[in-house]
Motif scaffolding. Structure first.
Motif, short mmCIF file in Angstrom:
data_model
loop_
_atom_site.label_atom_id
_atom_site.label_comp_id
_atom_site.label_asym_id
_atom_site.label_seq_id
_atom_site.Cartn_x
_atom_site.Cartn_y
_atom_site.Cartn_z
N LYS A 114 0.77 -1.12 0.01
CA LYS A 114 0.16 0.07 0.00
C LYS A 114 0.76 1.23 0.04
CE LYS A 114 -3.87 2.29 2.40
NZ LYS A 114 -4.92 2.11 3.41
N SER A 118 -1.84 6.53 -0.07
CA SER A 118 -3.00 5.67 -0.24
C SER A 118 -3.98 5.82 0.70
CB SER A 118 -2.45 4.32 -0.69
OG SER A 118 -3.62 3.53 -0.87
N LYS A 120 -7.36 5.22 -1.03
CA LYS A 120 -8.57 4.52 -1.59
C LYS A 120 -7.82 3.56 -2.41
CE LYS A 120 -11.59 8.59 -1.67
NZ LYS A 120 -12.64 9.29 -2.47
N MET A 121 -7.44 2.53 -1.90
CA MET A 121 -6.66 1.17 -2.41
C MET A 121 -7.96 0.28 -2.99
SD MET A 121 -3.52 -0.63 -1.46
CE MET A 121 -2.70 -2.09 -2.32
N ASP A 122 -7.91 -0.24 -4.20
CA ASP A 122 -9.03 -1.15 -4.46
C ASP A 122 -8.56 -2.29 -5.42
OD1 ASP A 122 -11.66 -1.57 -5.17
OD2 ASP A 122 -12.26 0.33 -5.95
N SER A 157 -5.86 -1.00 -7.80
CA SER A 157 -6.16 0.55 -8.07
C SER A 157 -6.08 1.35 -6.89
CB SER A 157 -7.07 0.51 -8.89
OG SER A 157 -7.48 -0.33 -9.99
N GLU A 158 -5.48 2.70 -7.32
CA GLU A 158 -5.77 3.38 -5.93
C GLU A 158 -6.62 4.53 -6.63
OE1 GLU A 158 -5.54 6.37 -4.50
OE2 GLU A 158 -5.33 5.46 -2.43
N ARG A 159 -7.82 4.47 -6.12
CA ARG A 159 -8.87 5.45 -6.75
C ARG A 159 -8.31 6.82 -6.64
NH1 ARG A 159 -10.44 1.68 -10.12
NH2 ARG A 159 -11.64 0.08 -9.17
N HIS A 160 -7.69 7.44 -5.50
CA HIS A 160 -7.64 8.55 -5.26
C HIS A 160 -6.42 9.21 -6.42
CE1 HIS A 160 -6.74 12.46 -3.15
NE2 HIS A 160 -5.51 12.16 -2.68
N GLY A 173 -2.92 5.95 -10.70
CA GLY A 173 -3.52 5.03 -9.90
C GLY A 173 -3.52 3.50 -10.08
N SER A 176 1.42 1.44 -9.32
CA SER A 176 2.42 1.29 -8.23
C SER A 176 2.93 0.02 -8.11
CB SER A 176 1.49 1.81 -7.02
OG SER A 176 1.16 3.07 -7.01
N PHE A 257 -12.41 0.54 0.84
CA PHE A 257 -11.18 0.10 0.37
C PHE A 257 -10.12 -0.53 1.13
CE2 PHE A 257 -12.96 4.50 -1.12
CZ PHE A 257 -12.90 4.05 -2.63
#
Length: 282
Positions: A114, A118, A120-122, A157-160, A173, A176, A257
């Motif tokens: 993470k 981060s 908003k990790m999805d 995915s990281e939505r932020h 996003g 990473s 998340f």
């Protein structure tokens, strides 16, 4: 065939899964499962190998990404109509294309890191296409001949980063480190009865969030390969991640998340299962 790679990170050896589920060591036959080894003629020669003469690998060995030295890691966004709806985004008229960087590639059961900022990790369970023959300006009717096989991918995915920072830049996003677990195996085309009808599931901490099927894809694998080949030459060992069904974290109400310590399990029919744990960056 079900081709895979095993061993410590950076020292993976090539292997295959036999009919009893054992990993067989292919390192006396080929150097790796990558690039030119995925050409149709080279896959055909592997299929003639007497599996019973290959050493059985001890259980518990680490499984690496099923393709080594991945060149391009191309992804398709919003490729399931019901996922586009949960994301509150219109169904695309053409494939949405973005990429992951090579450092995103990791083994199917490796930890997911993470990133420090981060929030908003999805998750996204996805069907992966592995290119086996160079494709440039390929017609859709011929595109399948350029596919070596298929694999399971978690498009972490990281939505932020993806949608909010700087007005939204998808690659930020999606790319990473460790955001692209691939495997456990590459199933050659003959292993898949119908790539357009594969069940897909993903759970977090034992709760099922995604339970979809490739039959609801908007753009099918052959079209995707043909479409991308109009813009870039696809080469053996390139990976295409083809989109996800509904049930991602940002589609929940309220949103859910990933946090450090969470356990993700995902699977696709005929393509095996992945299990990852989220850890903090150091």
């Amino acid at each position: 065939m079900k081709l895979m790679r095993f061993g410590p990170k950076g020292q993976e050896k090539p292997g295959l899964i036999d009919t009893a589920g054992n990993i067989r060591d292919l390192s006396s036959i080929v150097d790796d499962i990558s690039g030119q080894q995925l050409l149709p003629e080279n896959l055909a020669s592997l299929s003639d190998v007497d599996v019973n003469n290959l050493p059985i690998v001890e259980q518990g060995v680490r499984i690496g990404a099923c393709v080594g030295n991945v060149g391009k890691f191309i992804c398709i966004g919003l490729n399931y109509a019901d996922h586009a709806a949960e994301a509150n985004m219109p169904i695309p008229e053409e494939p949405i294309v973005f990429t992951k960087w090579s450092s995103a590639v990791c083994g199917p059961n490796d930890d997911i890191v993470k990133p420090r900022k981060s929030i908003k990790m999805d998750w996204e369970v996805e069907l992966g296409i592995v290119i086996g023959k160079p494709a440039k300006y390929v017609d859709e009717t011929e595109a399948e001949n350029h596919i070596a096989g298929y694999c399971l991918i978690n498009d972490v995915s990281e939505r932020h980063f993806q949608l909010e920072i700087s007005g939204g830049q998808w690659d930020k996003g999606k790319g990473s480190d460790t955001f692209g677990p691939i495997g456990p195996w590459l199933a050659t085309r003959d292993e898949i009865k119908d790539v357009h009808d594969l069940g897909m599931k993903l759970s977090v901490n034992g709760k099922t969030y995604q339970n979809g099927n490739t039959k609801t894809m908007i753009f099918k694998p052959a079209f995707i390969v043909s479409y991308l080949s109009q813009f870039v030459t696809l080469e053996p060992g390139d990976i295409i991640s083809t989109g996800t069904p509904p049930g991602v974290g940002m589609g929940q109400s309220p949103e859910v998340f990933l946090n450090v310590g969470d356990k993700i399990t995902l699977s696709i029919d005929s393509l095996g299962e992945q299990t990852q744990q989220v850890i903090a960056d150091i």
